[in-house]
Motif scaffolding. Sequence first.
Motif, short mmCIF file in Angstrom:
data_model
loop_
_atom_site.label_atom_id
_atom_site.label_comp_id
_atom_site.label_asym_id
_atom_site.label_seq_id
_atom_site.Cartn_x
_atom_site.Cartn_y
_atom_site.Cartn_z
N VAL A 149 0.86 -1.19 0.00
CA VAL A 149 0.00 0.00 0.00
C VAL A 149 0.90 1.23 0.00
CG1 VAL A 149 -1.82 1.25 1.19
CG2 VAL A 149 -1.75 -1.25 1.30
N THR A 150 0.89 1.97 -1.08
CA THR A 150 1.75 3.15 -1.20
C THR A 150 0.94 4.43 -0.98
OG1 THR A 150 1.40 3.14 -3.59
CG2 THR A 150 3.38 2.03 -2.74
N THR A 151 1.66 5.50 -0.67
CA THR A 151 0.99 6.75 -0.36
C THR A 151 0.29 7.34 -1.58
OG1 THR A 151 2.68 7.18 1.31
CG2 THR A 151 1.31 9.04 0.65
N VAL A 275 9.52 19.28 7.93
CA VAL A 275 8.50 18.28 8.24
C VAL A 275 7.21 18.60 7.48
CG1 VAL A 275 7.25 17.11 10.08
CG2 VAL A 275 9.54 18.02 10.52
N PRO A 276 7.04 18.08 6.26
CA PRO A 276 5.77 18.26 5.54
C PRO A 276 4.73 17.24 6.03
CG PRO A 276 7.65 17.92 4.03
CD PRO A 276 8.06 17.48 5.39
N PHE A 277 3.46 17.65 5.99
CA PHE A 277 2.38 16.71 6.28
C PHE A 277 1.12 17.17 5.56
CE2 PHE A 277 2.60 19.90 9.60
CZ PHE A 277 1.29 20.33 9.75
N LEU A 278 0.19 16.24 5.38
CA LEU A 278 -1.02 16.53 4.62
C LEU A 278 -2.22 16.71 5.54
CD1 LEU A 278 -0.75 14.07 1.61
CD2 LEU A 278 0.36 16.28 1.96
N TYR A 283 -5.25 10.51 3.44
CA TYR A 283 -5.18 9.09 3.10
C TYR A 283 -5.70 8.24 4.24
CZ TYR A 283 -0.56 10.65 4.81
OH TYR A 283 0.46 11.30 5.47
N VAL A 284 -6.82 8.70 4.82
CA VAL A 284 -7.41 7.99 5.93
C VAL A 284 -7.91 6.61 5.51
CG1 VAL A 284 -9.72 8.96 5.57
CG2 VAL A 284 -9.03 8.22 7.85
N ASP A 285 -8.29 6.45 4.24
CA ASP A 285 -8.79 5.16 3.77
C ASP A 285 -7.69 4.11 3.73
OD1 ASP A 285 -7.61 6.74 1.77
OD2 ASP A 285 -8.55 5.56 0.18
N LYS A 286 -6.42 4.55 3.68
CA LYS A 286 -5.30 3.61 3.61
C LYS A 286 -4.65 3.35 4.97
CE LYS A 286 -3.90 4.83 -1.12
NZ LYS A 286 -2.76 5.25 -1.98
N PHE A 287 -4.49 4.42 5.76
CA PHE A 287 -3.64 4.29 6.95
C PHE A 287 -4.35 4.64 8.25
CE2 PHE A 287 -0.66 5.81 3.48
CZ PHE A 287 -0.21 4.53 3.16
N TRP A 295 -3.73 12.88 15.64
CA TRP A 295 -3.98 13.13 14.22
C TRP A 295 -5.48 13.02 13.91
CZ3 TRP A 295 -0.54 15.39 11.33
CH2 TRP A 295 -0.80 15.52 9.96
N ARG A 296 -6.14 12.06 14.52
CA ARG A 296 -7.56 11.86 14.26
C ARG A 296 -8.41 12.97 14.88
NH1 ARG A 296 -6.35 6.94 16.48
NH2 ARG A 296 -7.82 7.39 18.18
N ASP A 297 -8.02 13.42 16.08
CA ASP A 297 -8.89 14.31 16.85
C ASP A 297 -8.70 15.79 16.55
OD1 ASP A 297 -9.72 11.99 17.95
OD2 ASP A 297 -9.02 12.40 19.99
#
Length: 661
Positions: A149-151, A275-278, A283-287, A295-297
């Motif tokens: 499973v890739t990003t 430090v990049p982040f999205l 990509y919640v469906d993958k990871f 991260w979720r809250d």
Amino acid sequence: MAIISKYAVALLACSVFASTHGFAPTSPQLAVPHKSSSAETSTQLYIIGPMIRKMREGKEASKMPMANPDEAKVEAPGLRVGANAWKWPPVWPYDSNFFKRKSEMNAKDKANPMMNMMNPMDVMEKKDIADVDENKFDSLKWWDENKDVTTDLDERVAAKISSHYSFYLRDGMSVLELGAAENSYLPEGLKLNRHVGVGAVKSQMESNPSITESFVVDLNDVVEDEGIKSVELAELGRDTFDAVIMANTIDFLNNPREVFKSSWKALKPGGIMIVPFLAKNAYVDKFDEAFTKQWRDMTDDQHMWVAGSFFQFSAGEGWEGLKGFDISPEGAKKIGEEEGVLSKLKQEDKDVPPGAYVVQARKNFEADEVDENDLEGYIKSKMWMLPTLEDRDKKLVTPRLARAYEALDTEEEKERMLGHFDSLPKIYASLIKMDQFAFTFSMQAQLAADLMGDPDFTGSDIQINNMKMGLGLRKPSADFWAPVGKLTAAMKPEDKVNLLAYIVPRFGSDDPSQQEALSAFVSGLEPTFAVIRSKCPNMKESDVQLVGSELLASEVLVPGRSSREEFALWLGALTDVDLEFILAKRNSFKEDATKEMEAFQKERADEEQAITDRRTKIQEQVTYARENRTTIFNPRTGKIEQVEPPKKGIFGTGIELPFGN
């Protein structure tokens, strides 16, 4: 729905006002003919208008970058949070659950992360319910099971990350990549001298053409307060890399503070960590299973500040130029954009790219030599990576250590003190167990500084153990600490701290005369107090114990200075005037120290106010620049183009409504 609700309330208020005003009984003098409704409406709009305008201003302020325009000129596009805009709590504000996954959460301790941030003292002493959690997430196992499973980042997002890197990475650099996988998003044509990949899946890193060497490391396996637990990473050495990059990885970290500590150690002075982040749903469906609670809250805006806190609480001022960027592609949801219906529909649109953000800072230069003109600056740099001490503790103890250093008589004693800085974590590891109200943080800092400033203090296990007995953290020894505690019970806590700091370094010596001196001290306390009481019958008991214990300690505890018999003769020759003078002199020292501390606290308060003022000024400058700018960057042409300032009023006609545009 928040935006819609606000406007709905305003419009409802407007309609209710119109209805009640139109049908309410009126006096003849105030009666207004129905045909004059335009004047009536105008009055209503003048009342409701400011409410709507205030809503709009608040919404716009939340989106406004907190960065100086001049600062933005020398940074990559998208600067949102400047170096002076950050503000932190005094201690690490998160409990362990904040970085757990759904499968790891303990139902008995699902604390609200924002409440933890607002009340850091409530969570500072929280411990995990069990040392070994059978539900602990196995990072390496999970990523290996999902290695196919890739990003697969959106091309527009990948281009933005690559563009941001291009502003800071140069040919010939050595780069360490944490969380490395099949793509590093480096600028095309960049020729690095070395690119070390550290990730969870070997096959993914091997397929990455830019990585020159790689090894598998679990970034969630750490040594608390030290860093990532990895022999391979340690063998890379300190001050090795020009840059550390860590894209789309902070959302999976259990122990981010330790990861950032390791990054700081690996960087050369002046090197940068990017430090990049999205966006949280990218990509919640993958990871989703691997995401931590934070991260979720939390929102994307909160993620930026949390990421910034990882820099702050890993090395403090060891990082400089901390900045946050919004590098989202055109059409993506921006930071500060409210979660309305349209925003949610936009997120569900597969053709809309996710938001992209970056937090970064550079490694500060550590002082190599003592600078007598900036002694506190030197001491601060030596404490950047000390474990156990919170940022609050470092700020409190630094000026006290500087004073203790300056009070030493010889260069040899000063060198010895600097060589024992590694003893500070040992001291604070015990002090954090103290009741913070009975034994304040200021008192803890004073004890630590006094111990460090004593030439005989080495931080040995014997000395630390005796410190704990003196503080009541261990059962006091029957031959020393029990009688000392009983005989000095009336002393003020801050005076006991000074006495404790003088006694503890006397332990651990192989010199038999030192042990004799300790015995002479404990046996001499009661007769010393008796003599002082007889000479000064009106002296308070707390002062009797203060003067007596400190005089006895200064003369008897140091071998070769005075025997107990010699001290008794000297004390007997003192008059009541002499003893009162000694007490007054002792209290004057305490008053001077109190004034110095008050000045230090005022300086800190002024500094915090200055930061707040700078943030306000930056916001005003940005607002002014937006309203009066004559050039703008056109992303379609890639050029800076001239624009005319927007005309005010409805559709640029110059006609203004009472409640604003």
